[in-house]
Design an enzyme around this catalytic site. Structure first.
Site, PDB file in Angstrom:
ATOM      1  CG  HIS A 177     -47.099  -1.757   9.306  1.00  0.00           C
ATOM      2  ND1 HIS A 177     -46.879  -0.700   8.092  1.00  0.00           N
ATOM      3  CD2 HIS A 177     -46.374  -2.224   9.968  1.00  0.00           C
ATOM      4  CE1 HIS A 177     -46.252  -0.176   8.088  1.00  0.00           C
ATOM      5  NE2 HIS A 177     -45.429  -2.032   8.213  1.00  0.00           N
ATOM      6  CB  SER A 204     -42.887  -2.063   5.751  1.00  0.00           C
ATOM      7  OG  SER A 204     -42.776  -1.334   7.277  1.00  0.00           O
ATOM      8  CD1 TRP A 205     -35.972  -2.708   3.742  1.00  0.00           C
ATOM      9  CD2 TRP A 205     -36.221  -0.868   4.233  1.00  0.00           C
ATOM     10  NE1 TRP A 205     -35.080  -2.719   3.556  1.00  0.00           N
ATOM     11  CE2 TRP A 205     -34.466  -1.371   3.347  1.00  0.00           C
ATOM     12  CE3 TRP A 205     -36.143   1.226   4.034  1.00  0.00           C
ATOM     13  CZ2 TRP A 205     -34.029  -0.343   2.803  1.00  0.00           C
ATOM     14  CZ3 TRP A 205     -34.781   1.624   3.874  1.00  0.00           C
ATOM     15  CH2 TRP A 205     -34.047   0.779   2.525  1.00  0.00           C
ATOM     16  CG  ASP A 225     -49.608   1.388   8.722  1.00  0.00           C
ATOM     17  OD1 ASP A 225     -48.554   1.072   9.472  1.00  0.00           O
ATOM     18  OD2 ASP A 225     -49.337   0.726   7.913  1.00  0.00           O
ATOM     19  N   GLY A 231     -38.708  -4.360   7.044  1.00  0.00           N
ATOM     20  CA  GLY A 231     -37.378  -4.823   8.480  1.00  0.00           C
ATOM     21  C   GLY A 231     -37.057  -2.493   7.889  1.00  0.00           C
TER      22      GLY A 231
END
Length: 323
Positions: free
Chosen positions: A293, A110-111, A265, A43
């Protein structure tokens, strides 16, 4: 190829009150006396689901999953109050202490990779190892690439739907324009902006089109928390100093790490992972040649499950056939 482990249910659930007004949802799965691992979701604002605990052998790992402030089953939903990177780092440390864990493995994508690095650099003595996917260093150039200009050239059709809620005269600073709507009082405009923002992310997350990923991102409640919380963080450069995570890699250079990143990605281009790997001599970089991704892509899933097995063998001193 390795796939996810079978579905399991948590053996313990917790509601952990942190800084007001936030209450975090935390659960534990697997083996209570196993190797502790914490799943740090993306996120910011995405939350965990049943698949989050399935990257790990439940006979070897004590699996901790939790929803960060403002998302998933944590409350209040989509709240931006007292919601910064350093609040989340403090939450991770509180969870560790609450569960009586001395050291744990960090697993973030990711985050989640951003937050894992921020936590590890703050508390290196509490980390066994890191497994990171889809590296996001949360620098202005990365935010500009995906939300202002760059990825737009690869997906001009999806881009038109992304920018649709924003009048042409405001499109020179799309993050600010979205933030005005996502933090405003007009709930219809807020949801329209949230779905456009989150659907753009879902559509571009995989190398091959995946309707399940798109539907998950565009579900209204999830879209609202993803869009509001992400935009709040990106308006504030993720509350990080310039290039902070790469700059401070010396603090955790001794820790073992496995980096998994899709060659194609588009959300977080491969050069992020490459730069991190260059600054982290004790890391192993695995470039997945046929992936974008999303963790749900077969090559990414395979690499992550194998990485968790590899770390378990290393830390538990198991022979390959025992892991």
């Amino acid at each position: 190829m390795q796939t996810l482990y079978p579905e399991i249910k948590p053996y313990a659930r917790h509601e952990l009150a942190v800084q007001a007004p936030h209450v975090l949802y935390v659960d534990e799965s697997g083996t209570p006396d196993g190797l502790p691992v914490v799943f740090i979701h993306g996120g910011p604002g995405a939350g965990c689901d049943g698949a989050s605990r399935r990257y790990f052998d439940p006979n070897q790992y004590r699996i901790i999953t939790f929803d960060q402030r403002g998302c998933g089953r944590s409350t209040p939903h989509a709240s931006l109050e007292n919601n910064t990177t350093w609040d989340l780092v403090a939450d991770l440390e509180l969870i560790r202490q609450h569960l009586g864990i001395e050291k744990w493995v960090l697993f973030g994508g990711s985050w989640g990779s951003t937050l894992s690095l921020a936590y590890a650099q703050t508390h290196p003595e509490r980390v066994h190892a890191l497994i990171l996917r889809g590296i996001f260093l949360c620098r202005p150039q990365e935010i500009k690439w995906f939300y202002q200009e760059g990825a737009s050239r690869m997906f001009p059709d999806y881009w038109q739907d992304y920018i649709a809620p924003i009048p042409p005269e405001e499109r020179d600073d799309l993050v600010s324009a979205f933030y005005k709507r996502l933090s405003g009082s007009d709930q219809i405009a807020q949801m329209h902006a949230a779905k456009a923002w989150s659907t753009w992310e879902g559509r571009t997350a995989t190398l091959r089109p995946n309707t399940q990923v798109v539907e998950r991102f565009s579900e209204p409640q999830r879209a609202l928390s993803i869009a509001r919380v992400e935009c709040h963080y990106f308006m504030n450069n993720a509350f990080l100093e310039p290039n902070q995570l790469v700059r401070d890699m010396h603090k955790i250079a001794h820790l073992p790490g496995i980096i998994v990143h899709g060659r194609y990605d588009v959300i977080c281009p491969l050069d992020n992972a490459w730069e991190l790997h260059q600054a982290w001599p004790n890391s192993e970089l695995q470039i997945i040649r046929d992936a974008g991704h999303a963790a749900a892509e077969p090559g990414i899933t395979d690499a992550l499950v194998r990485a968790a097995e590899q770390i378990a063998r290393r830390l538990l001193n198991l022979a390959p056939e025992e892991a």
